[in-house]
Design an enzyme around this catalytic site. Sequence first.
Site, PDB file in Angstrom:
ATOM      1  N   CYS A   2       1.063  -1.046  -0.169  1.00 38.12           N
ATOM      2  CA  CYS A   2       0.066  -0.105   0.040  1.00 38.12           C
ATOM      3  C   CYS A   2       0.993   1.070  -0.228  1.00 38.12           C
ATOM      4  O   CYS A   2       1.586   1.568   0.741  1.00 38.12           O
ATOM      5  CB  CYS A   2      -0.927  -0.237   1.219  1.00 38.12           C
ATOM      6  SG  CYS A   2      -1.959   1.574   1.793  1.00 38.12           S
ATOM      7  N   GLU A 102      -3.997   1.699  -5.640  1.00 39.75           N
ATOM      8  CA  GLU A 102      -3.025   0.174  -6.299  1.00 39.75           C
ATOM      9  C   GLU A 102      -3.190   0.373  -8.093  1.00 39.75           C
ATOM     10  O   GLU A 102      -4.137   1.079  -8.308  1.00 39.75           O
ATOM     11  CB  GLU A 102      -3.235  -0.945  -6.469  1.00 39.75           C
ATOM     12  CG  GLU A 102      -3.002  -1.691  -5.176  1.00 39.75           C
ATOM     13  CD  GLU A 102      -1.768  -1.392  -4.024  1.00 39.75           C
ATOM     14  OE1 GLU A 102      -0.760  -1.301  -4.957  1.00 39.75           O
ATOM     15  OE2 GLU A 102      -1.705  -1.586  -2.436  1.00 39.75           O
TER      16      GLU A 102
END
Length: 232
Positions: A2, A102
């Site tokens: 992340c 993402e």
Amino acid sequence: MCGRYSLSKSKEELEERFQAEMFTDLKPRYNIAPTQLVPVITSQSPKGFSYFYWGITPEFGKNRPVAQKLINAKAETVNEKISFKTAFRQRRCIIPADGFYEWKRLGKKTSVPYRFTLREDELFSFAGIWEEYESVNGETQHTFLILTTTPNKVVSEIHDRMPVILDRDAEKKWLDKYTEEEDLLSLLKPYSADSMMGFTVSPLVNSVQNDSPAIIRKTSPMDQHGNYTLFG
């Protein structure tokens, strides 16, 4: 991994959701990146927001600058690795967010940014650990990292890892200094896919210099030639 997330809600919404006091004004953030100073809630001060830098320096790395690459830790081994296990046991935190990003790779040089949120666009938190260290200037700094786990069905189409997202009950257990290690580890699992959604967003998110509401808006998927439609 992340590497970017957002926190675009108001100070009042954050205080209500997390039942914690924020003593400074909060500017909406749409593209939070490593090394930046952001609000967290720690197990030592669960009733107030603290501001820590994203990017942790392990205990054995005192006097080193905030690490740009060391921003996540795998939930599967966080209780075992020497660089993380003490923080896991003694210095846990939650990181408020309302979305994370993402990138789906379509080739060696092409990737498409996706934003992931809860279906009701509500606030949530990541599970994290934090460290305190002395900077090269002799100042005390606090840094954190986000724990990651295997992805659920929503995220797995884009990436092979996702941040550990905690619901309200899990947040209380994670911040409780008396929670047993076995119970803590049981919290570090993929969030329910039924409660999440993902969608493509503007490539503006690719640059940390961009931090505006345009970043979190849903955009049309990119076409076969890799061109984006930013409007519509």
